[in-house]
Motif scaffolding. Sequence first.
Motif, PDB file in Angstrom:
ATOM      1  N   ARG A  81      -4.418  10.493 -11.474  1.00  0.00           N
ATOM      2  CA  ARG A  81      -3.462   9.406 -11.196  1.00  0.00           C
ATOM      3  C   ARG A  81      -4.208   8.103 -10.929  1.00  0.00           C
ATOM      4  O   ARG A  81      -3.816   7.029 -11.406  1.00  0.00           O
ATOM      5  CB  ARG A  81      -2.597   9.756  -9.986  1.00  0.00           C
ATOM      6  N   LEU A  82      -5.273   8.195 -10.189  1.00  0.00           N
ATOM      7  CA  LEU A  82      -6.051   7.000  -9.879  1.00  0.00           C
ATOM      8  C   LEU A  82      -6.615   6.371 -11.146  1.00  0.00           C
ATOM      9  O   LEU A  82      -6.507   5.153 -11.361  1.00  0.00           O
ATOM     10  CB  LEU A  82      -7.180   7.347  -8.914  1.00  0.00           C
ATOM     11  N   LEU A 117      -8.589  -0.953  -7.956  1.00  0.00           N
ATOM     12  CA  LEU A 117      -8.773   0.238  -7.138  1.00  0.00           C
ATOM     13  C   LEU A 117      -8.077   0.099  -5.786  1.00  0.00           C
ATOM     14  O   LEU A 117      -7.461   1.053  -5.295  1.00  0.00           O
ATOM     15  CB  LEU A 117     -10.263   0.509  -6.938  1.00  0.00           C
ATOM     16  N   ARG A 118      -8.179  -1.052  -5.199  1.00  0.00           N
ATOM     17  CA  ARG A 118      -7.543  -1.266  -3.896  1.00  0.00           C
ATOM     18  C   ARG A 118      -6.024  -1.123  -3.983  1.00  0.00           C
ATOM     19  O   ARG A 118      -5.405  -0.461  -3.138  1.00  0.00           O
ATOM     20  CB  ARG A 118      -7.915  -2.653  -3.363  1.00  0.00           C
ATOM     21  N   VAL A 119      -5.422  -1.708  -4.982  1.00  0.00           N
ATOM     22  CA  VAL A 119      -3.963  -1.646  -5.142  1.00  0.00           C
ATOM     23  C   VAL A 119      -3.507  -0.213  -5.415  1.00  0.00           C
ATOM     24  O   VAL A 119      -2.508   0.263  -4.838  1.00  0.00           O
ATOM     25  CB  VAL A 119      -3.512  -2.596  -6.271  1.00  0.00           C
ATOM     26  N   VAL A 120      -4.246   0.520  -6.253  1.00  0.00           N
ATOM     27  CA  VAL A 120      -3.847   1.888  -6.595  1.00  0.00           C
ATOM     28  C   VAL A 120      -4.005   2.799  -5.386  1.00  0.00           C
ATOM     29  O   VAL A 120      -3.134   3.652  -5.118  1.00  0.00           O
ATOM     30  CB  VAL A 120      -4.672   2.393  -7.792  1.00  0.00           C
ATOM     31  N   ARG A 121      -5.077   2.669  -4.642  1.00  0.00           N
ATOM     32  CA  ARG A 121      -5.280   3.500  -3.446  1.00  0.00           C
ATOM     33  C   ARG A 121      -4.152   3.290  -2.439  1.00  0.00           C
ATOM     34  O   ARG A 121      -3.631   4.264  -1.866  1.00  0.00           O
ATOM     35  CB  ARG A 121      -6.616   3.165  -2.806  1.00  0.00           C
ATOM     36  N   GLN A 122      -3.798   2.071  -2.239  1.00  0.00           N
ATOM     37  CA  GLN A 122      -2.720   1.787  -1.291  1.00  0.00           C
ATOM     38  C   GLN A 122      -1.404   2.412  -1.757  1.00  0.00           C
ATOM     39  O   GLN A 122      -0.641   2.965  -0.944  1.00  0.00           O
ATOM     40  CB  GLN A 122      -2.558   0.280  -1.118  1.00  0.00           C
ATOM     41  N   ALA A 123      -1.140   2.369  -3.029  1.00  0.00           N
ATOM     42  CA  ALA A 123       0.095   2.957  -3.554  1.00  0.00           C
ATOM     43  C   ALA A 123       0.073   4.476  -3.403  1.00  0.00           C
ATOM     44  O   ALA A 123       1.101   5.088  -3.055  1.00  0.00           O
ATOM     45  CB  ALA A 123       0.270   2.574  -5.023  1.00  0.00           C
ATOM     46  N   LEU A 124      -1.076   5.114  -3.643  1.00  0.00           N
ATOM     47  CA  LEU A 124      -1.160   6.562  -3.504  1.00  0.00           C
ATOM     48  C   LEU A 124      -1.046   6.985  -2.045  1.00  0.00           C
ATOM     49  O   LEU A 124      -0.433   8.020  -1.720  1.00  0.00           O
ATOM     50  CB  LEU A 124      -2.470   7.071  -4.106  1.00  0.00           C
ATOM     51  N   GLU A 125      -1.642   6.223  -1.144  1.00  0.00           N
ATOM     52  CA  GLU A 125      -1.551   6.546   0.287  1.00  0.00           C
ATOM     53  C   GLU A 125      -0.114   6.471   0.786  1.00  0.00           C
ATOM     54  O   GLU A 125       0.303   7.273   1.634  1.00  0.00           O
ATOM     55  CB  GLU A 125      -2.435   5.591   1.090  1.00  0.00           C
ATOM     56  N   GLU A 126       0.643   5.531   0.243  1.00  0.00           N
ATOM     57  CA  GLU A 126       2.043   5.423   0.635  1.00  0.00           C
ATOM     58  C   GLU A 126       2.859   6.633   0.194  1.00  0.00           C
ATOM     59  O   GLU A 126       3.907   6.926   0.775  1.00  0.00           O
ATOM     60  CB  GLU A 126       2.653   4.138   0.050  1.00  0.00           C
ATOM     61  N   GLU A 127       2.367   7.356  -0.797  1.00  0.00           N
ATOM     62  CA  GLU A 127       3.031   8.576  -1.250  1.00  0.00           C
ATOM     63  C   GLU A 127       2.468   9.818  -0.563  1.00  0.00           C
ATOM     64  O   GLU A 127       2.881  10.938  -0.875  1.00  0.00           O
ATOM     65  CB  GLU A 127       2.916   8.723  -2.770  1.00  0.00           C
ATOM     66  N   GLY A 128       1.521   9.634   0.327  1.00  0.00           N
ATOM     67  CA  GLY A 128       0.962  10.764   1.068  1.00  0.00           C
ATOM     68  C   GLY A 128      -0.311  11.328   0.490  1.00  0.00           C
ATOM     69  O   GLY A 128      -0.806  12.363   0.965  1.00  0.00           O
ATOM     70  N   GLU A 129      -0.883  10.711  -0.518  1.00  0.00           N
ATOM     71  CA  GLU A 129      -2.133  11.184  -1.100  1.00  0.00           C
ATOM     72  C   GLU A 129      -3.301  10.833  -0.168  1.00  0.00           C
ATOM     73  O   GLU A 129      -3.319   9.771   0.462  1.00  0.00           O
ATOM     74  CB  GLU A 129      -2.351  10.551  -2.479  1.00  0.00           C
ATOM     75  N   ASP A 130      -4.258  11.725  -0.111  1.00  0.00           N
ATOM     76  CA  ASP A 130      -5.460  11.480   0.686  1.00  0.00           C
ATOM     77  C   ASP A 130      -6.486  10.789  -0.200  1.00  0.00           C
ATOM     78  O   ASP A 130      -6.994  11.358  -1.161  1.00  0.00           O
ATOM     79  CB  ASP A 130      -6.027  12.822   1.203  1.00  0.00           C
TER      80      ASP A 130
END
Length: 266
Positions: free
Chosen positions: A225-226, A244-257
């Motif tokens: 996904r990243l 990378l920063r924008v994608v990480r933040q979006a994944l964290e909001e969905e509960g991804e580590d």
Amino acid sequence: MTRRTDWAEYATPVPPPHTRERGGPGDEGSAGTDGDGHDGSFAEAEAGTPHGEYDGGPRGGGRPRGAGGRRGRRSRDRGSGPAADGGSPSSSRAEEPEPPRDPVEQARAICLRLLTGTPRTRKQLADALRKREIPEDAAEEVLSRFEEVGLINDSAFADAWVESRHHGRGLARRALARELRTKGVDSTLIDAAVSQLDSEQEEATARELVDRKLRATRGLDRDKRLRRLAGMLARKGYPEGMALRVVRQALEEEGEDTEHLEDGSF
């Protein structure tokens, strides 16, 4: 004793020999009747039929070919029209080559047609004139005149391009600058146009793009996904760090580590 006169012999011509029956003038059926009691004189058989009424076929079965018949019209048509007199004057004039047009007039017409409804840069118009083999001096004269009156304005073109492509396609400054260079816009004008977008606006647009694609990546593993989302931003011209920063933040909001994700994963 006076001989009786057969008035039919004087009123009508005697038929040709091949149409007369055998026998002397006194036989019945020779000149007066046909042997059956009918008057069979040649003149009466041809009475009322104009000369040339039949075309040589069996008598009574031929096709009419009088002055008003179809064959007469065909013969008249054959003798008329352009084929008979060598062509009409109008057709001859149509075949004459047109005189060469002024290159300046040609260049002006081409540019006006290309600019109708679609702004273009000077380089785009110059390439079009060169492709149509317009002399360079004529092209330069027209292009310079169009710039003077504002029909060609590369600065306004670049500003409008950035505004449209950023909001419509989500392109970042780097991708916008690359597109404007391919259209022949001067680098100074490109820098001025892309400077309308600051880093904060670029990042906000990047977040919107990721949010639209995030749902389509659900079900994939985290690393995939990243890579997919960050690659989408990279193709649109966003810097790697921002992507990378924008994608990480979006994944964290969905509960991804994302704690152990490294930049090398991208």
